[in-house]
Scaffold this motif. Structure first.
Motif, PDB file in Angstrom:
ATOM      1  N   THR A  15       0.799  -1.145  -0.208  1.00  9.14           N
ATOM      2  CA  THR A  15      -0.039   0.068   0.030  1.00  9.14           C
ATOM      3  C   THR A  15       0.876   1.289   0.018  1.00  9.14           C
ATOM      4  OG1 THR A  15      -1.788  -1.239   1.279  1.00  9.14           O
ATOM      5  CG2 THR A  15      -1.646   1.117   1.246  1.00  9.14           C
ATOM      6  N   VAL A  16       1.770   1.321   0.841  1.00  9.33           N
ATOM      7  CA  VAL A  16       2.928   2.341   0.808  1.00  9.33           C
ATOM      8  C   VAL A  16       3.569   2.547  -0.324  1.00  9.33           C
ATOM      9  CG1 VAL A  16       4.852   3.298   1.911  1.00  9.33           C
ATOM     10  CG2 VAL A  16       2.931   2.399   3.399  1.00  9.33           C
TER      11      VAL A  16
ATOM     12  N   HIS B 222       1.091   3.941  -3.047  1.00  9.63           N
ATOM     13  CA  HIS B 222       0.773   5.206  -3.000  1.00  9.63           C
ATOM     14  C   HIS B 222       1.965   6.021  -3.236  1.00  9.63           C
ATOM     15  CE1 HIS B 222      -1.373   8.658  -1.021  1.00  9.63           C
ATOM     16  NE2 HIS B 222      -0.209   9.003  -0.317  1.00  9.63           N
TER      17      HIS B 222
ATOM     18  N   ALA C 266       2.081   6.371  -7.036  1.00  9.12           N
ATOM     19  CA  ALA C 266       0.830   6.558  -8.011  1.00  9.12           C
ATOM     20  C   ALA C 266       0.709   8.183  -8.325  1.00  9.12           C
ATOM     21  CB  ALA C 266      -0.285   6.352  -6.836  1.00  9.12           C
TER      22      ALA C 266
ATOM     23  N   PRO D  58      -5.176   8.309  -7.141  1.00  8.51           N
ATOM     24  CA  PRO D  58      -4.132   7.991  -5.927  1.00  8.51           C
ATOM     25  C   PRO D  58      -3.766   6.437  -5.860  1.00  8.51           C
ATOM     26  CG  PRO D  58      -6.311   8.863  -5.287  1.00  8.51           C
ATOM     27  CD  PRO D  58      -6.073   8.901  -6.748  1.00  8.51           C
ATOM     28  N   MET D  59      -4.967   5.882  -5.788  1.00  2.97           N
ATOM     29  CA  MET D  59      -4.534   4.401  -5.719  1.00  2.97           C
ATOM     30  C   MET D  59      -5.150   3.414  -6.589  1.00  2.97           C
ATOM     31  SD  MET D  59      -3.379   2.716  -3.050  1.00  2.97           S
ATOM     32  CE  MET D  59      -3.059   4.064  -1.741  1.00  2.97           C
TER      33      MET D  59
ATOM     34  N   ARG E 298      -4.407  -5.985  -3.969  1.00  2.00           N
ATOM     35  CA  ARG E 298      -3.124  -5.881  -2.992  1.00  2.00           C
ATOM     36  C   ARG E 298      -3.225  -6.945  -2.019  1.00  2.00           C
ATOM     37  NH1 ARG E 298      -3.970  -0.398  -0.361  1.00  2.00           N
ATOM     38  NH2 ARG E 298      -6.257  -0.686  -1.533  1.00  2.00           N
TER      39      ARG E 298
END
Length: 79
Positions: free
Chosen positions: A24-25, A28, A31, A36-37, A44
């Protein structure tokens, strides 16, 4: 469920959670501002499960231990 198998399952769940947060990090950070995601929550989670499954294969673990325990050559060391 025995204590050993419960600890095994909890350990694997902890690894999945850690890889999920790492993914996730990283996603992010790289991106686009407009999206943004770009990777969904389920994707994920599946990637994190795949990483944990591959890292749990005994041959992969053995190769990792050999790589970790092998000292670098003298030419590779920084002075």
């Amino acid at each position: 469920m025995t204590t050993r198998s419960r600890q095994y399952v909890l350990g694997k769940l902890r690894l999945v959670a850690i890889w999920f947060l790492v993914l996730t990090v990283v996603i992010h950070l790289y991106a686009d501002p407009t999206d943004p995601m770009p990777v969904s929550l389920v994707s994920r989670l599946l990637i994190a499960l795949g990483i944990v499954a591959i890292a749990s294969i005994p041959l992969v673990r053995k190769i990792g231990r050999i790589y970790r325990d092998t000292p670098p050559d003298d030419g590779d060391l920084d002075e």
